[in-house]
Design an enzyme around this catalytic site. Structure first.
Site, PDB file in Angstrom:
ATOM      1  CG  ASP A   8      -1.936   1.077   1.245  1.00 26.56           C
ATOM      2  OD1 ASP A   8      -1.739   2.083   0.538  1.00 26.56           O
ATOM      3  OD2 ASP A   8      -2.943   0.937   1.960  1.00 26.56           O
ATOM      4  CD  GLU A 104      -5.235  -0.930  -0.634  1.00 25.54           C
ATOM      5  OE1 GLU A 104      -5.577  -2.006  -0.153  1.00 25.54           O
ATOM      6  OE2 GLU A 104      -5.969   0.077  -0.645  1.00 25.54           O
TER       7      GLU A 104
HETATM    8  P1  TTP Z   1      -5.333   5.025   0.508  1.00 25.79           P
HETATM    9  O1  TTP Z   1      -4.294   3.949   0.368  1.00 25.79           O
HETATM   10  O2  TTP Z   1      -6.532   4.750   1.348  1.00 25.79           O
HETATM   11  O3  TTP Z   1      -4.678   6.329   1.123  1.00 25.79           O
HETATM   12  P2  TTP Z   1      -3.267   6.969   0.912  1.00 25.79           P
HETATM   13  O4  TTP Z   1      -2.393   6.145   0.018  1.00 25.79           O
HETATM   14  O5  TTP Z   1      -3.456   8.393   0.462  1.00 25.79           O
HETATM   15  O6  TTP Z   1      -2.688   7.021   2.378  1.00 25.79           O
HETATM   16  P3  TTP Z   1      -2.099   5.836   3.260  1.00 25.79           P
HETATM   17  O7  TTP Z   1      -0.673   6.247   3.525  1.00 25.79           O
HETATM   18  O8  TTP Z   1      -2.923   5.856   4.513  1.00 25.79           O
HETATM   19  O9  TTP Z   1      -2.213   4.571   2.480  1.00 25.79           O
HETATM   20  O10 TTP Z   1      -5.838   5.499  -0.918  1.00 25.79           O
HETATM   21  C1  TTP Z   1      -4.978   5.602  -2.042  1.00 25.79           C
HETATM   22  C2  TTP Z   1      -5.332   6.781  -2.914  1.00 25.79           C
HETATM   23  O11 TTP Z   1      -6.698   6.679  -3.314  1.00 25.79           O
HETATM   24  C3  TTP Z   1      -5.198   8.124  -2.198  1.00 25.79           C
HETATM   25  O12 TTP Z   1      -3.897   8.683  -2.292  1.00 25.79           O
HETATM   26  C4  TTP Z   1      -6.255   8.951  -2.859  1.00 25.79           C
HETATM   27  C5  TTP Z   1      -7.313   7.960  -3.316  1.00 25.79           C
HETATM   28  N1  TTP Z   1      -8.485   8.040  -2.419  1.00 25.79           N
HETATM   29  C6  TTP Z   1      -9.539   8.887  -2.760  1.00 25.79           C
HETATM   30  O13 TTP Z   1      -9.505   9.530  -3.803  1.00 25.79           O
HETATM   31  N2  TTP Z   1     -10.601   9.010  -1.891  1.00 25.79           N
HETATM   32  C7  TTP Z   1     -10.668   8.299  -0.711  1.00 25.79           C
HETATM   33  O14 TTP Z   1     -11.642   8.435   0.045  1.00 25.79           O
HETATM   34  C8  TTP Z   1      -9.573   7.426  -0.381  1.00 25.79           C
HETATM   35  C9  TTP Z   1      -9.602   6.627   0.911  1.00 25.79           C
HETATM   36  C10 TTP Z   1      -8.514   7.328  -1.251  1.00 25.79           C
HETATM   37 MG    MG Z   2      -2.166   4.057   0.354  1.00 27.09          MG
END
Ligand code: TTP
Ligand code: MG
Length: 355
Positions: A8, A104
């Site tokens: 991730d 992911e």
């Molecule tokens: P995530 O892996 O949930 O978040 P992240 O990578 O930004 O942070 P983390 O370090 O906690 O993993 O989501 C991946 C991408 O998907 C994120 O950068 C932006 C997008 N996304 C959205 O557009 N809206 C949302 O509600 C979420 C959860 C993610």
């Molecule tokens: Mg992420």
């Protein structure tokens, strides 16, 4: 015994923006629409998170919490390109890759492990390459199944990894809060809490018949998960008759705005997969959306088409689906297209969709 790695990327969209605009590094950064609009944030840098800013939060609220927050609009094409580069690093180790979203994926490395190496080392090497070659950081979970690998990748986030070996599974599960189980949202959490079940240890000891009464067919799955068991294989291919993406939300979404805010990145994710196989275009039949409500009922809306749908084409479909059950939140949104396999050429309808 499988060896699964869940990768991730850390604050993915924000990290990509910092890569191309180094002056943003170390600053509180949100990706989304402007604070004076009704938009929400896609994500935020870890500096912004210290102020309580998080994904899916209205930009205006985020700016109130963190007045120094810098907000940049999302650039999905750029994130897709970076995602492809990340996947090309994965492919050095295995072709058993199941993408969950742009940032992911699950990797099954059971067959890729040379004598002296281990899944833990592979995860480390992948993260090192992502950092050295792409200037981005990722977190990883290493475990005997997908569910545990996903829980583990969150354990040492950001820029860390955590391994759960088969002999550690039992001890790991006992104190694990039930909220961490796959598919357990707010409603199921409340239900389990009302039964006195707060962690997986409680769930392991609970009466299966009682669980069945409350969760029906899902009871056995929950019970298995509470024991750290998950037999789902890493799926590298989708149904060749459709190309779709979907996301299950940790907390249910109720407001239409909030739900529509998920569309841009789901669509970007879908388009990236779809355009990988341009020969699919002549076989387009329809486009559709899928919504799962918090009570697990599901509905779909579909429209015939022969041309590639635009992002805005999905909006009326989502609105229509939500109107069918207006007072209830949703836990999953999916979108995609259906294909007529008979029309597809060279691949004979067997459309491989591995990213
Ligand atoms: P995530 O892996 O949930 O978040 P992240 O990578 O930004 O942070 P983390 O370090 O906690 O993993 O989501 C991946 C991408 O998907 C994120 O950068 C932006 C997008 N996304 C959205 O557009 N809206 C949302 O509600 C979420 C959860 C993610
Ligand atoms: Mg992420």
């Amino acid at each position: 015994m499988r060896k699964i790695i869940h990768i991730d990327m850390d604050c993915f969209y924000a990290a990509v923006e910092c890569k191309y605009h180094p002056e943003l590094k170390g600053l509180p950064l949100g990706i989304g629409g402007p604070a004076d609009s009704r938009s929400v944030l896609c994500t935020a840098s870890y500096e912004a998170r210290k102020w309580g800013v998080k994904s899916a939060m209205p930009s205006s609220q985020a700016k109130r919490l963190c007045p120094s927050l810098i907000i940049r609009p999302p650039r999905f094409e750029l994130y897709q390109q970076e995602s492809q580069k990340v996947h090309s690093i994965f492919r050095r180790y295995t072709d058993q890759i199941e993408p969950l979203s742009l940032d992911e994926a699950f990797l099954d490395v059971s067959q890729s492990i040379p004598d002296q190496s281990s899944a833990t080392q592979i995860a480390y090497q992948i993260r090192r390459s992502i950092y050295q070659e792409l200037g981005l950081t990722a977190s990883a979970g290493i475990a005997p199944n997908k569910f545990l690998a996903k829980v583990a990748s969150d354990w040492n986030k950001p820029n860390g990894q955590y391994v759960i070996t088969p002999d550690q599974v039992s001890a790991f599960m006992l104190p694990l809060p039930i909220e961490k189980l796959f598919g357990i949202g707010r409603v199921s959490t409340q239900k389990l809490h009302s039964l006195g079940i707060f962690n997986c240890g409680n769930l392991q000891k609970s009466d299966l018949l009682l669980l069945k009464k409350h969760f029906g067919a899902r009871a056995w799955e929950l019970y298995q998960m509470a024991h750290g068991k998950d037999f789902r294989p890493v799926q590298t291919h989708q149904d060749p008759r459709s190309v779709s993406v979907e996301e299950t939300f940790e907390t249910s979404l109720e407001a239409v705005d909030q739900i529509l805010a998920k569309l841009p990145y789901l669509y970007a994710d879908w388009k990236q997969r779809f355009l990988k196989r341009p020969q699919q275009i002549p076989s387009l039949q329809s486009y559709f959306i899928k919504v799962k409500f918090v009570d697990f009922q599901q509905t779909t809306c579909e429209i015939s088409t022969t041309s590639v749908p635009e992002e805005q084409n999905f909006i009326p479909l989502i609105e229509k689906a939500l109107l069918r059950r207006p007072q209830i939140g949703i836990r999953l949104l999916g979108l995609g297209v259906k294909l007529n396999p008979d029309n597809s050429n060279s691949t004979g309808g067997q459309l491989s969709l591995a990213l």
